[in-house]
Design a protein around this motif. Sequence first.
Motif, PDB file in Angstrom:
ATOM      1  N   ARG A   1     -42.847  70.512   4.813  1.00 42.39           N
ATOM      2  CA  ARG A   1     -42.742  70.638   6.269  1.00 42.39           C
ATOM      3  C   ARG A   1     -41.539  71.485   6.686  1.00 42.39           C
ATOM      4  O   ARG A   1     -41.456  71.883   7.849  1.00 42.39           O
ATOM      5  CB  ARG A   1     -42.636  69.246   6.908  1.00 42.39           C
ATOM      6  CG  ARG A   1     -43.965  68.536   6.940  1.00 42.39           C
ATOM      7  CD  ARG A   1     -43.808  67.053   7.161  1.00 42.39           C
ATOM      8  NE  ARG A   1     -45.089  66.472   7.529  1.00 42.39           N
ATOM      9  CZ  ARG A   1     -45.467  66.314   8.790  1.00 42.39           C
ATOM     10  NH1 ARG A   1     -44.671  66.637   9.770  1.00 42.39           N
ATOM     11  NH2 ARG A   1     -46.663  65.818   9.060  1.00 42.39           N
TER      12      ARG A   1
ATOM     13  N   ASN B   1     -42.678  75.477   7.432  1.00 44.75           N
ATOM     14  CA  ASN B   1     -43.043  75.958   8.768  1.00 44.75           C
ATOM     15  C   ASN B   1     -42.261  75.207   9.851  1.00 44.75           C
ATOM     16  O   ASN B   1     -42.640  75.191  11.006  1.00 44.75           O
ATOM     17  CB  ASN B   1     -44.552  75.870   9.014  1.00 44.75           C
ATOM     18  CG  ASN B   1     -45.041  74.433   9.099  1.00 44.75           C
ATOM     19  OD1 ASN B   1     -44.327  73.512   8.725  1.00 44.75           O
ATOM     20  ND2 ASN B   1     -46.250  74.262   9.596  1.00 44.75           N
TER      21      ASN B   1
ATOM     22  N   MET C   1     -41.878  72.153  10.638  1.00 44.11           N
ATOM     23  CA  MET C   1     -42.430  71.010  11.362  1.00 44.11           C
ATOM     24  C   MET C   1     -41.417  69.879  11.423  1.00 44.11           C
ATOM     25  O   MET C   1     -41.536  68.960  12.238  1.00 44.11           O
ATOM     26  CB  MET C   1     -43.720  70.507  10.691  1.00 44.11           C
ATOM     27  CG  MET C   1     -44.910  71.409  10.880  1.00 44.11           C
ATOM     28  SD  MET C   1     -45.270  71.775  12.592  1.00 44.11           S
ATOM     29  CE  MET C   1     -46.131  70.292  13.064  1.00 44.11           C
TER      30      MET C   1
ATOM     31  N   LEU D   1     -39.456  68.514  14.600  1.00 43.71           N
ATOM     32  CA  LEU D   1     -39.899  67.468  15.520  1.00 43.71           C
ATOM     33  C   LEU D   1     -39.166  66.162  15.279  1.00 43.71           C
ATOM     34  O   LEU D   1     -39.143  65.290  16.137  1.00 43.71           O
ATOM     35  CB  LEU D   1     -41.399  67.225  15.341  1.00 43.71           C
ATOM     36  CG  LEU D   1     -42.326  68.370  15.699  1.00 43.71           C
ATOM     37  CD1 LEU D   1     -43.765  67.993  15.435  1.00 43.71           C
ATOM     38  CD2 LEU D   1     -42.148  68.718  17.168  1.00 43.71           C
TER      39      LEU D   1
ATOM     40  N   THR E   1     -42.592  79.975  16.587  1.00 47.84           N
ATOM     41  CA  THR E   1     -44.046  80.068  16.781  1.00 47.84           C
ATOM     42  C   THR E   1     -44.637  81.188  15.923  1.00 47.84           C
ATOM     43  O   THR E   1     -45.717  81.039  15.359  1.00 47.84           O
ATOM     44  CB  THR E   1     -44.401  80.302  18.256  1.00 47.84           C
ATOM     45  OG1 THR E   1     -43.720  81.455  18.711  1.00 47.84           O
ATOM     46  CG2 THR E   1     -44.014  79.119  19.101  1.00 47.84           C
TER      47      THR E   1
ATOM     48  N   ARG F   1     -44.852  79.880  12.439  1.00 48.39           N
ATOM     49  CA  ARG F   1     -45.953  78.939  12.221  1.00 48.39           C
ATOM     50  C   ARG F   1     -47.291  79.660  12.225  1.00 48.39           C
ATOM     51  O   ARG F   1     -48.262  79.173  11.649  1.00 48.39           O
ATOM     52  CB  ARG F   1     -45.926  77.863  13.300  1.00 48.39           C
ATOM     53  CG  ARG F   1     -44.792  76.874  13.053  1.00 48.39           C
ATOM     54  CD  ARG F   1     -44.718  75.840  14.122  1.00 48.39           C
ATOM     55  NE  ARG F   1     -43.558  74.992  13.911  1.00 48.39           N
ATOM     56  CZ  ARG F   1     -42.937  74.340  14.880  1.00 48.39           C
ATOM     57  NH1 ARG F   1     -43.365  74.450  16.129  1.00 48.39           N
ATOM     58  NH2 ARG F   1     -41.897  73.594  14.622  1.00 48.39           N
ATOM     59  N   ARG F   2     -47.339  80.786  12.867  1.00 44.86           N
ATOM     60  CA  ARG F   2     -48.569  81.559  12.794  1.00 44.86           C
ATOM     61  C   ARG F   2     -48.774  82.090  11.377  1.00 44.86           C
ATOM     62  O   ARG F   2     -49.898  82.164  10.881  1.00 44.86           O
ATOM     63  CB  ARG F   2     -48.493  82.723  13.778  1.00 44.86           C
ATOM     64  CG  ARG F   2     -49.813  83.424  13.848  1.00 44.86           C
ATOM     65  CD  ARG F   2     -49.753  84.672  14.639  1.00 44.86           C
ATOM     66  NE  ARG F   2     -51.026  85.358  14.438  1.00 44.86           N
ATOM     67  CZ  ARG F   2     -51.361  86.454  15.062  1.00 44.86           C
ATOM     68  NH1 ARG F   2     -50.545  86.991  15.930  1.00 44.86           N
ATOM     69  NH2 ARG F   2     -52.527  87.018  14.832  1.00 44.86           N
TER      70      ARG F   2
ATOM     71  N   MET G   1     -50.925  75.017   8.487  1.00 48.41           N
ATOM     72  CA  MET G   1     -50.727  73.704   7.873  1.00 48.41           C
ATOM     73  C   MET G   1     -51.962  72.838   8.029  1.00 48.41           C
ATOM     74  O   MET G   1     -52.633  72.868   9.056  1.00 48.41           O
ATOM     75  CB  MET G   1     -49.532  73.016   8.514  1.00 48.41           C
ATOM     76  CG  MET G   1     -49.182  71.699   7.857  1.00 48.41           C
ATOM     77  SD  MET G   1     -47.457  71.304   8.083  1.00 48.41           S
ATOM     78  CE  MET G   1     -47.270  69.973   6.925  1.00 48.41           C
TER      79      MET G   1
ATOM     80  N   PHE H   1     -53.047  68.749   7.502  1.00 44.39           N
ATOM     81  CA  PHE H   1     -52.327  67.479   7.425  1.00 44.39           C
ATOM     82  C   PHE H   1     -53.065  66.449   6.591  1.00 44.39           C
ATOM     83  O   PHE H   1     -54.235  66.614   6.247  1.00 44.39           O
ATOM     84  CB  PHE H   1     -52.081  66.938   8.837  1.00 44.39           C
ATOM     85  CG  PHE H   1     -51.208  67.843   9.665  1.00 44.39           C
ATOM     86  CD1 PHE H   1     -49.847  67.615   9.730  1.00 44.39           C
ATOM     87  CD2 PHE H   1     -51.735  68.929  10.345  1.00 44.39           C
ATOM     88  CE1 PHE H   1     -49.030  68.440  10.476  1.00 44.39           C
ATOM     89  CE2 PHE H   1     -50.928  69.760  11.092  1.00 44.39           C
ATOM     90  CZ  PHE H   1     -49.570  69.524  11.147  1.00 44.39           C
TER      91      PHE H   1
END
Lengths: 494, 276
Positions: free
Chosen positions: B73, B76, B78, B81, B106, B109-110, B114, B116
């Motif tokens: 994680r 990218n 994540m 968060l 952003t 992440r493009r 991912m 899950f």
Amino acid sequence: MRLGTRKLIDRGMTALGIGSIVLLAAALLVFLAPIVVRGLGAFVFRGTIEYRQLTLEKFGRGDVDAVEAEQAEAVEARRPVYEMLSAYKKELADGHESLDEAKKQFRADRKEMRRHEGLADQQRADAQAELDRREAELDRRGEQLAKHEASLVELEELIRELLGPEPGQSVPVLWRDQYGQTRWDRAQVKLDQILNVETWVDQDDPDQPRVRVLVPRADAFEGTTLAPLFPYIENNAEAMLLPRLTFYWRFLTDTSFDAHFFGGIWPEILGTIYLTLGAMLFAVPMGVVAAIYLVEYAREGFLVRVLRTFINTLAGVPSIVFGLFGLAFFISTMHVSPSKSVLAGSMTLAMLILPMVIRASEEAIRAVPATYKEAALSLGASKWWAVLTVILPAALPGVLTGIVISMGRAAGETAPIIFTAAVSVGKPLWPWEALSQPTPALPWNIYNLATEHEAVDEIRHVQYGMVLTLVLLVLLLNAAAIVMRARISKKLRA
Amino acid sequence: MTENTLHIPARKTTLPDRKPAPAAPSRVHVRAEEFSVFYGQNEAVRKVSFEIPAGQVTAIIGPSGCGKSTFLRAINRMNDLIPGCRAAGKLLLDENDVFGPRIDVTALRRRVGMVFQKPNPFPKSVFDNVAYGPRIHGVRGRTRLMDVVQRSLRKAALWDEVKDRLPQNALGLSGGQQQRLCIARAIAVDPEILLMDEPTSALDPQATSRIEDLIGELRGNYTVIAVTHNMQQAARISDFTAFFYEGDLIDFGPTTQLFTNPREKRTEDYITGRFG
């Protein structure tokens, strides 16, 4: 044994649960049944010829020929009443005449007696006693006449209330004086008042409250020409008023006239709708955005804790305080309108429901699975885009439910609009007028009718009609919330 | 899809036959240099250094709580968060620091899609699910979106099953279909890297096998980095394997070598099931 006990407890809990639900339903029924029954009285009642006449003349509704035929019939039935009244008036006038005659005679006799001087003391005393007796008799007759005249005035007033002004008299200003009783139930009350005089009698023990006693009014007119009037009215009330079952659905869409005596409650309904929608207009965007901020953006810290405390405190502030605040802030300080207005009332109501909207939206947004947000962000969505396209749509059922429930609250609140928006009588407003003008509204007018109206007993049915309408409006909103929630949830759950 | 519901593919415990991995990986796609991730004071990933090659499938294995998901994680971001989570050291994607000050998250992440652990399609239609990413990145028009959706669903081996159900809610699909939909959704934005966080742990064996086949098909076009609990799965799908233990990278190498001839004692103990 242990299993048996557990089963017993299980059953006990089930019974308790069912019992409480039944109790709740019964309470609801006990609460709603009178509202519905009495409220329906505004829509369904036995209307008299006076009602049909009023509807025809003031609202232009009804069959002209039929009403005229009925009117002729009623006038025919009422004629003996007016004949008896005028006969009695004549009797009273005759009584006055003969009394005047007697008085003249009495005065002449007295003069005569005073002229005869030198009468013996005994004779003089006898003559004086005779004169005194005659004078007392004259006074008694005069009192009797005055009493009869007063009774007649009272009776005529009551008959005018029941049947309307006597044909041929000048038309009064107020609508309520132009017509007799329009509803049969009210007519019967008036009829009772005509037939019986209500008096309050002291009991022997002065500490006890006085007792209400009904005395037949006919007693006061015993032996006069008016005596047959009372049995006539009692027996011919229906013929004089011609009650028919009436369905007045336009109660919802008619403007009210003569301080709610006649017409419907459309201005109140419209005012309630304006106030509620206006409150939503302010509270929903602010509330939802605030909830999004609190859940998605705010970092838990001192500031956010203080914010939350504020919101919770706001939810507990009594609504009358909001009303005063609205007056002081929106009208006196911000001058959103020169005086009371729908705008100021909407803003005040918005303040009141804002905490509810925020809380409901917060819960709904919090309940959206975190995986939705993760998925959106992992695709390169910015935070606000994820909120807008994924989180809010998924939270929509909860948000909507909160919104509609607070709509019900806003629709029913009285205190916040007392000082900021509500007036007791008004015309239906156009939306643009709502910015600057006050409006009647259901909750406030229910309160107003119940406490401040000059003749509240005459128009209880209007008050109950308003109560029923308001309750139905709120129930309708809640039902809409349930349906909406179910439909959106279904869409979300596949 | 129901032609043989009872057919359970034979599971090989040894290494499957497939085209051998290229002898020399073309280029390094992700490079970790002394890279650490902290949750508050707790160091979840401890100064790991290794290179993940482009176009290959790299599996990350290790017992629960070893930091393998945390590492994944981080690629990218994540982890942003999670409050109190921070990184140290370097994590380079094509020689650019993922945690650098000028990185656009952003955009990152493009490039790094991912998938899950639990299938998490949006409560929207199948079409809208796949089109979600492309729409963010400016693809407009029904026909162009349809193009992307169809291509992505084909790549995710889902097209034939859902082509008639595009307007229906994605939550009506089976778990395996949902997970493949999530892969299609990730593919739709045309990423370079696909991160998979235990992508089959919530699926039944048959769905698992389809996902594994799919990962095999994605090799070459995408750099796949998959975290898994399942060592057989790692052996079946990956070209390279990293073994994490208590936040440390214990071992990293070609899967064949790691499973047949581990250099580290702990790796051997783990893959032979002595702990974990």
